[in-house]
Design a protein around this motif. Structure first.
Motif, short mmCIF file in Angstrom:
data_model
loop_
_atom_site.label_atom_id
_atom_site.label_comp_id
_atom_site.label_asym_id
_atom_site.label_seq_id
_atom_site.Cartn_x
_atom_site.Cartn_y
_atom_site.Cartn_z
N GLY A 109 0.79 -1.22 0.00
CA GLY A 109 0.00 0.00 0.00
C GLY A 109 0.82 1.27 0.00
N ALA A 110 1.91 1.30 0.78
CA ALA A 110 2.69 2.54 0.89
C ALA A 110 3.28 2.92 -0.46
N ASP A 111 3.88 1.96 -1.14
CA ASP A 111 4.50 2.31 -2.44
C ASP A 111 3.43 2.60 -3.49
N ALA A 112 2.23 2.08 -3.31
CA ALA A 112 1.14 2.46 -4.20
C ALA A 112 0.84 3.95 -4.01
N ASN A 113 0.74 4.38 -2.75
CA ASN A 113 0.45 5.80 -2.49
C ASN A 113 1.60 6.70 -2.95
N GLU A 114 2.84 6.26 -2.72
CA GLU A 114 4.00 7.05 -3.19
C GLU A 114 3.89 7.30 -4.70
N SER A 135 -5.89 9.65 9.31
CA SER A 135 -5.56 8.79 8.17
C SER A 135 -4.29 8.03 8.44
N TYR A 136 -4.15 6.93 7.70
CA TYR A 136 -2.86 6.24 7.62
C TYR A 136 -2.64 5.89 6.16
N HIS A 137 -1.49 6.28 5.63
CA HIS A 137 -1.23 6.01 4.21
C HIS A 137 0.03 5.18 3.96
N GLY A 138 0.73 4.78 5.03
CA GLY A 138 1.91 3.96 4.83
C GLY A 138 3.09 4.49 5.61
N LEU A 208 -7.37 10.59 0.25
CA LEU A 208 -8.17 10.26 1.43
C LEU A 208 -8.61 8.80 1.40
N GLU A 209 -8.80 8.25 2.59
CA GLU A 209 -9.42 6.94 2.71
C GLU A 209 -10.92 7.21 2.66
N PRO A 210 -11.62 6.72 1.64
CA PRO A 210 -13.06 7.04 1.53
C PRO A 210 -13.82 6.61 2.79
N ALA A 241 -8.17 8.02 -4.07
CA ALA A 241 -8.86 7.24 -3.03
C ALA A 241 -7.92 6.12 -2.59
N ASP A 242 -7.52 6.18 -1.32
CA ASP A 242 -6.69 5.11 -0.77
C ASP A 242 -7.64 4.00 -0.29
N GLU A 243 -7.74 2.97 -1.13
CA GLU A 243 -8.65 1.84 -0.85
C GLU A 243 -7.85 0.64 -0.33
N VAL A 244 -6.66 0.92 0.21
CA VAL A 244 -5.79 -0.19 0.63
C VAL A 244 -6.51 -1.07 1.67
N MET A 245 -7.17 -0.44 2.64
CA MET A 245 -7.87 -1.24 3.65
C MET A 245 -9.35 -1.40 3.33
N ALA A 246 -9.97 -0.36 2.78
CA ALA A 246 -11.43 -0.38 2.59
C ALA A 246 -11.87 -1.13 1.34
N ALA A 270 -4.17 -2.66 -2.08
CA ALA A 270 -3.18 -3.67 -1.65
C ALA A 270 -3.97 -4.73 -0.87
N LYS A 271 -3.51 -5.10 0.29
CA LYS A 271 -4.21 -5.98 1.24
C LYS A 271 -5.19 -6.98 0.61
N GLY A 272 -6.48 -6.62 0.57
CA GLY A 272 -7.53 -7.56 0.17
C GLY A 272 -7.48 -8.00 -1.28
C1 LIG Z 1 -5.41 2.92 4.25
C2 LIG Z 1 -4.03 2.37 4.18
N1 LIG Z 1 -3.18 2.86 3.26
C3 LIG Z 1 -1.92 2.39 3.15
C4 LIG Z 1 -1.45 1.40 3.99
C5 LIG Z 1 -0.03 0.92 3.85
O1 LIG Z 1 0.01 -0.33 3.27
P1 LIG Z 1 1.32 -1.24 3.41
O2 LIG Z 1 1.46 -1.57 4.86
O3 LIG Z 1 1.00 -2.43 2.53
O4 LIG Z 1 2.45 -0.46 2.88
C6 LIG Z 1 -2.30 0.86 4.95
C7 LIG Z 1 -1.82 -0.21 5.85
O5 LIG Z 1 -2.42 -0.51 6.86
C8 LIG Z 1 -3.62 1.36 5.06
O6 LIG Z 1 -4.47 0.89 5.97
#
Ligand SMILES: Cc1ncc(COP(=O)(O)O)c(C=O)c1O
Length: 444
Positions: A109-114, A135-138, A208-210, A241-246, A270-272
């Motif tokens: 997720g982090a490198d996706a946001n980067e 928020s958390y983006h990585g 933003l995380e929607p 839209a950071d959909e990494v978790m949602a 990422a994740k799911g």
């Molecule tokens: C909303 C969101 N964005 C980004 C990340 C970062 O993902 P990663 O840990 O795979 O780098 C997370 C991780 O929990 C997250 O919840």
């Protein structure tokens, strides 16, 4: 002491930890919504590990797909084309809303946001990024600076051009709102003001995380995301839209934005996407932004971008979602079991100040007083201050439930495939554990 534990303590440097203060569970195996330790103690995984094991542990078809791909071809440089990578990208583009048709694969997720931010900056020729406090983006250089929560504090120095704003959170409104509708409107007015004073012509992106994840499972009021979309259109800002978790079913839709029929310019995931069986993330890119890089090089890449084992697992996972109706399962889990179960907990326990969520993405917010909404533990509590939450979590673990906690909240985020009976069993354990929080209640 097992060798595993001893070697871990001697040699594994763990994330987000004071290395001398942790006692990791030695995980020996897992299946479905359960994992167990080396002494055979079983845990119901109410945190889906890090809210990523959406289809549960050890799904046989997902394992088979990875094994089959490993037998054929384990790795190929990102510059080549290969069957499973093409198919994974095609499937993800098919699921994504609107004109989001191309996928840049990353490892998480982090490198996706980067990379999303890099695309937005190059596409707009602007530098600033607006991100929410909650928020958390990585945890990489740029993403930890975009992160609003306190994990940013030690890591943000040296990164400029990131500005934080308040998103909607009706239970603890930053805008003195008393209704969802008011909260949505005021949060949008605040965002518009922030854009104005930061200079719209300097703002590349709003990320933003929607539905905010770790920072509270904050479901936006109706109209909020549409409002953000309109502000982005008005000022030529890229909406990320950071959909990494949602994303990928967690909210009972493929992507959480689908609830509100909003099409961002970039979606990060990422994740799911493959339940974390092999590391994978990515950016889904709108045609407009992809066009920026049609004749001009995109200056970014990763050795493992589109790793074939990861892509094979994504293809298999998406097919499993479709064959087994997993989006529908997540909705039913929320509507039929988690939502009514949490409302019952709120009725029975004075310490439950608020419950909220959607799909299989829920939070229980614990307070000392419902009238003042004083949280059970202070913001960003650590050590002795955090002890009450640790005690609630430990009461769950003692009974074989592995919970997800953050600040004064417990999140209910099991695999989307968890049986209704198992979720009810987990909620019964939480019911008993909440006695610890009730005992600290000071309200009337
Ligand atoms: C909303 C969101 N964005 C980004 C990340 C970062 O993902 P990663 O840990 O795979 O780098 C997370 C991780 O929990 C997250 O919840």
């Amino acid at each position: 002491m097992t060798d595993t534990f001893a070697n871990d303590r001697a040699h594994v440097f763990h994330s987000w930890s004071a290395q001398g203060l942790i006692t990791p569970i030695v995980v020996a195996g897992a299946e479905g919504s359960w994992f167990w330790d080396d002494e055979g103690k079983r845990y119901l995984d109410f945190s889906s590990q890090l809210v990523n094991v959406n289809i549960g542990h050890q799904h046989p078809k997902l394992i088979a797909a990875i094994q089959e791909q490993a037998g054929k071809l384990c790795t190929v440089a990102p510059g080549m084309a290969t069957e499973v990578r093409s198919e994974a990208a095609r499937l993800i583009a098919e699921l994504a809303p609107g004109d989001l048709e191309m996928v840049f694969f990353t490892n998480g997720g982090a490198d996706a946001n980067e990379n999303a931010i890099r695309m937005a900056r190059l596409h707009t020729g602007r530098t600033k990024v607006l991100a929410a406090y909650r928020s958390y983006h990585g945890a990489t250089g740029g993403t930890i600076a975009m992160t609003g929560d306190p994990r940013r504090w030690p890591g943000e120095a040296g990164v400029s051009g990131i500005v934080h704003f308040w998103g909607p959170y009706t239970y603890r409104s930053s805008f003195h709102s008393t209704t969802e509708a008011e909260e949505g409107e005021r949060a949008l007015a605040h965002l518009r003001d922030t854009i104005m004073v930061e200079g719209p012509q300097y703002i590349a992106a709003i990320i933003l995380e929607p539905v905010v994840g770790t920072n509270g499972i904050l479901v936006p009021p109706a109209g909020y995301l549409q409002g953000v979309r309109e502000l982005c259109d008005e000022f030529g800002i890229v909406m990320i839209a950071d959909e990494v978790m949602a994303g990928f079913g967690r909210c009972g839709e493929w992507f959480s934005v689908d609830h509100w029929h909003v099409t961002p310019d970039l979606i990060t995931f990422a994740k799911g996407v493959n339940s974390g069986y092999v590391p994978l993330g990515g950016v889904i890119i709108s045609q407009r932004i992809a066009d920026t890089f049609r004749e001009r090089q995109f200056p970014g890449g990763l050795t493992y971008s589109g790793h074939v084992l990861a892509c094979a697992s994504a293809v298999a996972s998406i097919n499993i979602f479709r064959e087994e109706g997993i989006i529908e399962q997540a909705r039913r889990l929320g509507d039929e079991v988690i939502a009514p179960g949490l409302i019952e907990l709120q009725e029975r326990h004075p310490s439950v100040g608020d419950v909220r969520g959607l799909g299989a993405f829920w939070a229980i917010e614990l307070v000392r007083d419902r009238a003042t909404r004083e949280p059970l533990v202070p913001f960003n509590a650590a050590g002795a201050d955090a002890a009450p939450m640790a005690a609630v979590a430990n009461a769950c673990k003692a009974e074989g439930l592995y919970p997800f906690t953050h600040f004064n909240r417990m999140h209910v985020v099991p695999p989307l495939t968890t049986s209704h009976d198992d979720v009810r069993h987990g909620l019964e354990i939480i019911d008993r554990a909440l006695k610890v929080a009730d005992d600290l209640y000071t309200g009337r």
